[in-house]
Design an enzyme around this catalytic site. Structure first.
Site: not given
Length: 282
Positions: A181, A239
């Site tokens: 990611r 995050c």
């Protein structure tokens, strides 16, 4: 407040504390990113005396441009905590389903709100069950609490501050998502893949186990140092939506960095504005 004894509590010690003359308030914050709701887990069995508090609707604000788990409205948070029986100056223990992420965000939120006496059950509900301790399906009706929310007691980053920290040479902004990611190879949740330019990738699995348990403080310090976290230099974490990163902030507290900042909006906030730059690759 950065020592392990002030941040974490083991199941056996919590059991004795719960049975004492002055037990802590217990908050069950079990949660899954993709559902089903944690309330179903709570109904099936929880720590005796624990009150369920919903991460999405009570500990965070509504999702939107500020991110998928933005800061809660202080008045709404205060009402939710009082309904759960949280009292001013009285200890609270939070726990989740075992990975420690939701509990860490609950810990962070209460600390940000000015409630200092908050501990996380190390290993969460599975650790309690594994220790052979009792589980209940009774839903308690706690006396209303009197906690007052005073927001701003832990440092936060907005988008401009996160960008500045990532670009500065004297600090580090940690991206604690999985490496694919971060590199922009995949993005299962948010509309744009990649990372904040200048951020350093430190996946959560490198500083906390899948059971939500943390290594010793010295091991944490070494791991963060290897990622570029220098003594006294600014450090922040993000995050996807500020849940996993709250666990990183807890780990940094355990490592002796109570000044660590949380970019609450995280990637879901960053990509809400298409004009913000996106970096890919390692």
């Amino acid at each position: 407040m950065s020592g392990t004894e002030e941040l974490l509590v083991e199941a056996d010690r919590l059991a004795a504390w719960r049975d004492s003359a002055d037990p802590p308030a217990l908050l069950d914050v079990r949660w899954r990113l993709a559902g089903p709701p944690g309330r179903e887990d709570y109904a099936a069995g929880h720590l005796p005396g624990a009150v369920f508090v919903d991460l999405d609707t009570e500990l965070c604000g509504p999702p939107g441009a500020a991110g998928r788990h933005p800061l809660p409205d202080p008045a709404a948070l205060e009402a939710a905590l009082r309904a759960a029986g949280v009292r001013a100056g009285h200890p609270v223990v939070v726990y989740d389903g075992g990975d420690g992420m939701a509990a860490a965000r609950a810990w962070w939120t209460l600390r940000w709100a000015g409630h200092r006496q908050v501990r996380l059950l190390h290993g969460g509900f599975p650790a309690w069950v594994a220790a052979g301790l009792p589980v209940s399906t009774d839903v308690p009706a706690p006396a209303p609490g009197d906690v007052t929310v005073r927001p701003g007691e832990l440092p936060v980053l907005d988008t401009a501050e996160a960008a500045a920290l990532a670009a500065a040479g004297d600090g580090v902004l940690l991206d604690v998502r999985a490496a694919p990611r971060y590199r922009g190879e995949t993005e299962p949740i948010d509309p744009v893949a990649g990372h904040v330019p200048g951020a350093v990738n430190l996946p959560a699995g490198e500083y906390v186990g899948p059971d939500g348990r943390f290594p010793a403080a010295e091991a944490l310090r070494e791991r963060f140092a290897a990622a570029g976290v220098a003594d006294g230099a600014p450090v922040g974490a993000y995050c996807g939506s500020g849940v996993t990163a709250a666990q990183a902030v807890l780990a940094l507290h355990l490592a002796g960095r109570p000044d660590a900042a949380l970019y609450v909006g995280s990637w879901s906030n960053w990509v809400a504005d298409p004009s913000r730059p996106v970096a890919t690759g390692g």
